[in-house]
Design a protein around this motif. Structure first.
Motif, PDB file in Angstrom:
ATOM      1  N   GLU A  51       4.426  11.897  -3.439  1.00 29.63           N
ATOM      2  CA  GLU A  51       3.575  11.695  -4.608  1.00 29.63           C
ATOM      3  C   GLU A  51       2.918  10.318  -4.568  1.00 29.63           C
ATOM      4  O   GLU A  51       1.714  10.179  -4.820  1.00 29.63           O
ATOM      5  CB  GLU A  51       4.398  11.839  -5.890  1.00 29.63           C
ATOM      6  CG  GLU A  51       3.585  11.631  -7.154  1.00 29.63           C
ATOM      7  CD  GLU A  51       4.435  11.624  -8.413  1.00 29.63           C
ATOM      8  OE1 GLU A  51       3.869  11.383  -9.504  1.00 29.63           O
ATOM      9  OE2 GLU A  51       5.664  11.836  -8.322  1.00 29.63           O
ATOM     10  N   VAL A  52       3.704   9.283  -4.241  1.00 30.50           N
ATOM     11  CA  VAL A  52       3.155   7.931  -4.178  1.00 30.50           C
ATOM     12  C   VAL A  52       2.095   7.845  -3.086  1.00 30.50           C
ATOM     13  O   VAL A  52       1.058   7.193  -3.262  1.00 30.50           O
ATOM     14  CB  VAL A  52       4.274   6.900  -3.952  1.00 30.50           C
ATOM     15  CG1 VAL A  52       3.695   5.524  -3.631  1.00 30.50           C
ATOM     16  CG2 VAL A  52       5.157   6.808  -5.189  1.00 30.50           C
ATOM     17  N   ARG A  70       6.347   5.357 -10.319  1.00 30.31           N
ATOM     18  CA  ARG A  70       6.970   6.293  -9.385  1.00 30.31           C
ATOM     19  C   ARG A  70       7.729   5.556  -8.286  1.00 30.31           C
ATOM     20  O   ARG A  70       8.764   6.014  -7.816  1.00 30.31           O
ATOM     21  CB  ARG A  70       5.913   7.229  -8.785  1.00 30.31           C
ATOM     22  CG  ARG A  70       5.166   8.050  -9.821  1.00 30.31           C
ATOM     23  CD  ARG A  70       6.135   8.791 -10.741  1.00 30.31           C
ATOM     24  NE  ARG A  70       6.892   9.809 -10.031  1.00 30.31           N
ATOM     25  CZ  ARG A  70       8.117  10.192 -10.367  1.00 30.31           C
ATOM     26  NH1 ARG A  70       8.745   9.616 -11.395  1.00 30.31           N
ATOM     27  NH2 ARG A  70       8.730  11.143  -9.669  1.00 30.31           N
ATOM     28  N   THR A  71       7.203   4.402  -7.878  1.00 30.96           N
ATOM     29  CA  THR A  71       7.909   3.590  -6.888  1.00 30.96           C
ATOM     30  C   THR A  71       9.259   3.142  -7.441  1.00 30.96           C
ATOM     31  O   THR A  71      10.292   3.229  -6.759  1.00 30.96           O
ATOM     32  CB  THR A  71       7.074   2.353  -6.517  1.00 30.96           C
ATOM     33  OG1 THR A  71       5.823   2.774  -5.969  1.00 30.96           O
ATOM     34  CG2 THR A  71       7.795   1.498  -5.493  1.00 30.96           C
ATOM     35  N   GLN A 122      -2.666   2.471 -10.877  1.00 33.81           N
ATOM     36  CA  GLN A 122      -1.742   1.516 -10.265  1.00 33.81           C
ATOM     37  C   GLN A 122      -0.424   1.469 -11.027  1.00 33.81           C
ATOM     38  O   GLN A 122       0.655   1.368 -10.431  1.00 33.81           O
ATOM     39  CB  GLN A 122      -2.367   0.120 -10.238  1.00 33.81           C
ATOM     40  CG  GLN A 122      -1.530  -0.931  -9.533  1.00 33.81           C
ATOM     41  CD  GLN A 122      -1.484  -0.729  -8.040  1.00 33.81           C
ATOM     42  OE1 GLN A 122      -2.498  -0.868  -7.367  1.00 33.81           O
ATOM     43  NE2 GLN A 122      -0.318  -0.391  -7.510  1.00 33.81           N
ATOM     44  N   GLU A 169       0.824  -1.198   0.000  1.00 27.60           N
ATOM     45  CA  GLU A 169       0.000   0.000   0.000  1.00 27.60           C
ATOM     46  C   GLU A 169       0.866   1.260   0.000  1.00 27.60           C
ATOM     47  O   GLU A 169       0.510   2.264  -0.545  1.00 27.60           O
ATOM     48  CB  GLU A 169      -0.919   0.008   1.230  1.00 27.60           C
ATOM     49  CG  GLU A 169      -1.939  -1.107   1.231  1.00 27.60           C
ATOM     50  CD  GLU A 169      -2.943  -0.985   0.113  1.00 27.60           C
ATOM     51  OE1 GLU A 169      -2.917   0.017  -0.624  1.00 27.60           O
ATOM     52  OE2 GLU A 169      -3.755  -1.890  -0.038  1.00 27.60           O
ATOM     53  N   HIS A 170       1.976   1.203   0.691  1.00 20.41           N
ATOM     54  CA  HIS A 170       2.915   2.318   0.654  1.00 20.41           C
ATOM     55  C   HIS A 170       4.305   1.721   0.646  1.00 20.41           C
ATOM     56  O   HIS A 170       4.853   1.385   1.673  1.00 20.41           O
ATOM     57  CB  HIS A 170       2.724   3.240   1.848  1.00 20.41           C
ATOM     58  CG  HIS A 170       3.263   4.611   1.585  1.00 20.41           C
ATOM     59  ND1 HIS A 170       4.500   4.808   1.010  1.00 20.41           N
ATOM     60  CD2 HIS A 170       2.740   5.838   1.779  1.00 20.41           C
ATOM     61  CE1 HIS A 170       4.722   6.112   0.899  1.00 20.41           C
ATOM     62  NE2 HIS A 170       3.677   6.751   1.347  1.00 20.41           N
ATOM     63  N   ARG A 211       0.892   3.924 -12.552  1.00 19.65           N
ATOM     64  CA  ARG A 211       1.614   5.144 -12.168  1.00 19.65           C
ATOM     65  C   ARG A 211       2.291   4.967 -10.807  1.00 19.65           C
ATOM     66  O   ARG A 211       3.427   5.410 -10.608  1.00 19.65           O
ATOM     67  CB  ARG A 211       0.638   6.320 -12.128  1.00 19.65           C
ATOM     68  CG  ARG A 211       1.252   7.653 -11.709  1.00 19.65           C
ATOM     69  CD  ARG A 211       2.304   8.132 -12.685  1.00 19.65           C
ATOM     70  NE  ARG A 211       2.816   9.440 -12.323  1.00 19.65           N
ATOM     71  CZ  ARG A 211       3.896   9.993 -12.865  1.00 19.65           C
ATOM     72  NH1 ARG A 211       4.548   9.345 -13.823  1.00 19.65           N
ATOM     73  NH2 ARG A 211       4.310  11.175 -12.483  1.00 19.65           N
ATOM     74  N   VAL A 212       1.600   4.313  -9.880  1.00 18.55           N
ATOM     75  CA  VAL A 212       2.200   4.024  -8.574  1.00 18.55           C
ATOM     76  C   VAL A 212       3.475   3.202  -8.756  1.00 18.55           C
ATOM     77  O   VAL A 212       4.512   3.497  -8.153  1.00 18.55           O
ATOM     78  CB  VAL A 212       1.200   3.278  -7.662  1.00 18.55           C
ATOM     79  CG1 VAL A 212       1.898   2.768  -6.407  1.00 18.55           C
ATOM     80  CG2 VAL A 212       0.034   4.187  -7.276  1.00 18.55           C
ATOM     81  N   HIS A 213       3.404   2.178  -9.593  1.00 12.12           N
ATOM     82  CA  HIS A 213       4.581   1.333  -9.831  1.00 12.12           C
ATOM     83  C   HIS A 213       5.709   2.133 -10.482  1.00 12.12           C
ATOM     84  O   HIS A 213       6.881   1.996 -10.098  1.00 12.12           O
ATOM     85  CB  HIS A 213       4.206   0.153 -10.721  1.00 12.12           C
ATOM     86  CG  HIS A 213       3.358  -0.868 -10.035  1.00 12.12           C
ATOM     87  ND1 HIS A 213       2.582  -1.776 -10.727  1.00 12.12           N
ATOM     88  CD2 HIS A 213       3.148  -1.135  -8.722  1.00 12.12           C
ATOM     89  CE1 HIS A 213       1.941  -2.548  -9.865  1.00 12.12           C
ATOM     90  NE2 HIS A 213       2.267  -2.179  -8.656  1.00 12.12           N
ATOM     91  N   LEU A 258      -1.045   9.194  -4.544  1.00 12.72           N
ATOM     92  CA  LEU A 258      -1.588   8.276  -5.552  1.00 12.72           C
ATOM     93  C   LEU A 258      -2.265   7.079  -4.889  1.00 12.72           C
ATOM     94  O   LEU A 258      -3.345   6.641  -5.310  1.00 12.72           O
ATOM     95  CB  LEU A 258      -0.481   7.807  -6.493  1.00 12.72           C
ATOM     96  CG  LEU A 258       0.145   8.866  -7.408  1.00 12.72           C
ATOM     97  CD1 LEU A 258       1.334   8.274  -8.157  1.00 12.72           C
ATOM     98  CD2 LEU A 258      -0.873   9.427  -8.383  1.00 12.72           C
ATOM     99  N   VAL A 259      -1.641   6.539  -3.850  1.00  9.48           N
ATOM    100  CA  VAL A 259      -2.216   5.395  -3.150  1.00  9.48           C
ATOM    101  C   VAL A 259      -3.523   5.791  -2.465  1.00  9.48           C
ATOM    102  O   VAL A 259      -4.498   5.034  -2.476  1.00  9.48           O
ATOM    103  CB  VAL A 259      -1.207   4.822  -2.131  1.00  9.48           C
ATOM    104  CG1 VAL A 259      -1.876   3.828  -1.191  1.00  9.48           C
ATOM    105  CG2 VAL A 259      -0.055   4.143  -2.859  1.00  9.48           C
TER     106      VAL A 259
END
Length: 693
Positions: free
Chosen positions: A304-305, A285-286, A279, A17-18, A281-283, A308-309
């Motif tokens: 930012e993440v 940026r991660t 999702q 989740e984070h 985008r989360v990946h 997004l989450v």
């Protein structure tokens, strides 16, 4: 025992989740069937209250600036021009004219500022008020329309149009409007009766009234207008609410609740598609975090993440509410009558959906890259390098404080009888929600172990401790299964590596590797379960896992350790265990044909994890949506927390997504392809043809 363990939906780590939280979270669940449920952690958002005052995990967030903040402002000549334009050309704009006008506002992020623009703005407001198709307005559009109406002299008809917008807007829209338009500026453009009406409305609509707005408190009260415009459903308007942090999930849920079932289901489908993009985008940026040039850049990516989450969570809460309503209103017969017949192409896509996406940024498939040309280590070498730190993180977060001395200290432990009572509440809530889809009589209440009589609710630590006294081969097999579980579900180390190398391991029904990346994982699993010390450390983690369920024997295993942190922490523990037991009980309800289909892919496969854990997480959270409104009810609190803790002030109960498996994402993709009803019928009724079997 080892073959049966292959069925287990092994618990998840909610660290997905984070992904920047340190170590490995206790939110992880291990698999079901001797499964292990993982330690839990809340996601990236904070707590707020929904419209009925029930604590929910939701957030409004911080309003970000528009690209252009210096709005144009006309003067006397423009006002004179507007007068003559109105006099000679009228206000008979076509829908096409007004649609083009709105598109211009969106493109510029600024007002148009022409001599007839306020006429267009009033015409748009009129279409919106009349629920005209194509005129469903976002908060940003409303704000720009008000700015347009303020431009130049603000006549009475402009003031009336502004009042129409304000009075008939939802809370998120008002947060945006007053986040950009200072209330004193707005009041300065009003006079006479309209100004008195505006002030009276502000005092009624905002809990802190005009004084609060003047000091920057833009939070509306809970009094919604009764005559909100409702143009036909528009996906763009809905999805725009998730491009900003100004809309609480509960507010979007309330808005959709005023729409027809057909529109609500369209909304859920649109949200499922949108969350796939988000999702990704989360990946992205991660994965960019490790490549960031300095700490400042890393911190910016983390923030930012987190945002997004939080947006993903809001999407999920809204989407799950739609599915909750389907369960509450449709019988098994109703579901069957609306079951989707899959085409051959949809069956292929359904199976593809069970695996994490490791394609390119454009969505194109990409073959596994064992070693990138510019790098010195290949996929296997990188896996080998990350394993020690990953195993240590799991041990620290799971086993460190759950050693034999801790388990022997009764002051640190709850009792199984306490958990038996809580298990009954979890079963009752689940049966009350999903019970129309299975025979409840075949699923008796969970009974705790007692001296001389074994039940089906067990102390996981004690049971596993006894099992680990067996031969080395048994302990080694258990450790090996755990390593495969880490490789299958870890989001902090393994998932980014898989994306970087486009790794998508495949196994057969006997867990034999079918491609190069699966062979690499098997190699690593063997290397790290060879020595007695390696096996002992992994067994420690297994013994300390939070929970598990065996869908074959319908046994449920849980930890009894009390949390540190006093009464409030124990209240949270009981709610967390309540959510866990719903998840575990759902594992025992899975139809045998569904379980067999999941195991066709192999117990070490991503597909099996999606079907057994991702779908269970999805169904658990939908059930949770039916419980959230009662989270502060004294009767439910007493059942969940126990009579003593329930006398204390209520806590803000965390959402069930803290117990979510990463494969929830793939479960949502499956639902979007085959339909929610098909998934429910497959899980509870064994109708697996509806999910691609």
């Amino acid at each position: 025992m080892a073959p049966e363990r292959a069925f287990e939906p092994r618990g998840h780590v909610a660290e997905h989740e984070h992904p920047f939280l340190p170590g490995v979270s206790r939110a992880e669940r291990r698999p079901a069937g001797p499964d292990r449920e993982a330690p839990a952690r809340a996601g990236g958002s904070g707590f707020a209250r929904d419209l009925s005052g029930v604590p929910v995990t939701d957030v409004a967030g911080t309003l970000g600036p528009l690209p252009k903040q210096q709005f144009k402002r006309g003067g006397f000549l423009q006002s004179l021009g507007t007068f003559f334009t109105t006099l000679f050309s009228g206000t008979n704009f076509s829908n096409a004219d007004l649609t083009k006008y709105l598109a211009g506002l969106a493109r510029r992020h600024d007002i148009e500022g022409d001599i007839d623009s306020d006429n267009k703005a009033r015409a748009v407001v009129d279409r919106w008020n009349k629920n005209t198709a194509g005129f469903s307005l976002t908060g940003l559009q409303k704000m720009l329309l008000i700015k347009e109406l303020q431009d130049g002299a603000t006549a009475d008809d402009d003031e009336r149009a502004i009042l129409d917008i304000l009075k008939r807007s939802e809370p998120g829209d008002l947060r945006i409007i007053f986040g950009y338009i200072p209330v004193n500026d707005l009041l300065g453009d009003f006079d006479g009766a309209e100004k008195k009406e505006l002030i009276a409305w502000i005092e009624l609509r905002f809990d802190d009234g005009l004084d609060g707005l003047r000091t920057g408190n833009t939070e509306p009260g809970s009094r919604l207008p009764t005559d909100l415009p409702q143009p036909p459903y528009d996906a763009a308007t809905l999805l725009a609410k998730f491009d900003t942090d100004q809309y609480l999930a509960a507010e979007v849920i309330a808005e959709l609740g005023r729409r027809s079932p057909v529109e609500r289901e369209r909304a859920s489908s649109d949200l499922m598609v949108a969350r796939t993009t988000l999702q990704r985008r989360v990946h992205e940026r991660t994965d960019a975090h490790e490549k960031a040039p300095d700490q400042k850049a890393k911190d910016a990516i983390k923030a930012e993440v987190g945002q997004l989450v939080a947006r993903l969570h809001r999407m999920d809460m809204v989407m799950e509410e739609v599915f909750k309503d389907i369960v509450l209103t449709e019988s098994s017969t109703d579901l069957a009558s609306k079951k989707k017949t899959l085409t051959p192409d949809q069956k292929v896509k359904a199976k593809e959906a069970l695996r994490p996406k490791v394609d390119t940024a454009t969505g194109a498939p990409h073959a596994f890259v064992a070693k990138h040309a510019t790098e010195t280590e290949d996929y296997t070498e990188k896996l080998r390098a990350l394993m020690p730190a990953m195993i240590t993180a799991y041990w620290d977060n799971t086993a460190k404080d759950r050693q034999p001395a801790d388990h022997a200290d009764s002051s640190k432990m709850h009792t199984l009888l306490e958990m038996e009572a809580l298990a009954k509440v979890s079963k009752d809530e689940t049966d009350g929600f999903y019970g129309g889809y299975y025979n409840r009589s075949l699923h008796p209440a969970m009974k705790a172990d007692r001296p001389g009589r074994r039940g089906n609710l067990h102390d996981l630590w004690a049971d596993m401790d006894r099992e680990l006294r067996g031969p080395f081969s048994t302990r080694q097999a258990i450790a090996r299964a755990l390593v495969f579980y880490f490789l299958q579900t870890n989001s902090k180390w393994v998932a980014p590596l898989n994306r970087h190398h486009y790794a998508s391991p495949r196994f057969d029904s006997h867990n034999r590797p079918l491609n190069d990346e699966a062979i690499a994982q098997e190699t690593i699993a063997t290397e790290f379960t060879t020595t007695a010390d390696q096996v002992r450390r992994l067994n420690d983690i297994d013994r300390a896992w939070d929970a598990s369920a065996n869908f074959v024997t319908r046994d449920v295993n849980i930890q009894l350790f009390k949390p540190e942190g006093g009464a409030a922490a124990d209240q949270d523990f009981m709610w967390d265990m309540f959510q866990t037991l719903i998840h575990e009980y759902l594992h025992t309800l899975v139809h045998p044909d569904y379980a067999r289909f999941a195991n066709v892919f192999g117990g070490s496969s991503p597909e099996q994890n999606t079907l057994m854990e991702g779908v269970d997480s999805f169904l658990s959270e939908i059930a949770w949506a039916s419980i959230v409104p009662r989270a502060t009810d004294s009767a439910l609190r007493e059942k969940v927390e126990g009579p003593d803790l329930a006398k204390l002030p209520p806590i803000a109960v965390k959402h069930a997504y803290r117990r979510r498996y990463p494969s929830y994402t793939e479960a949502v993709r499956l639902v979007n392809i085959v339909g929610f009803r098909n998934v429910v019928l497959a899980y509870f009724k064994g109708e697996i043809g509806g999910i691609g079997a």
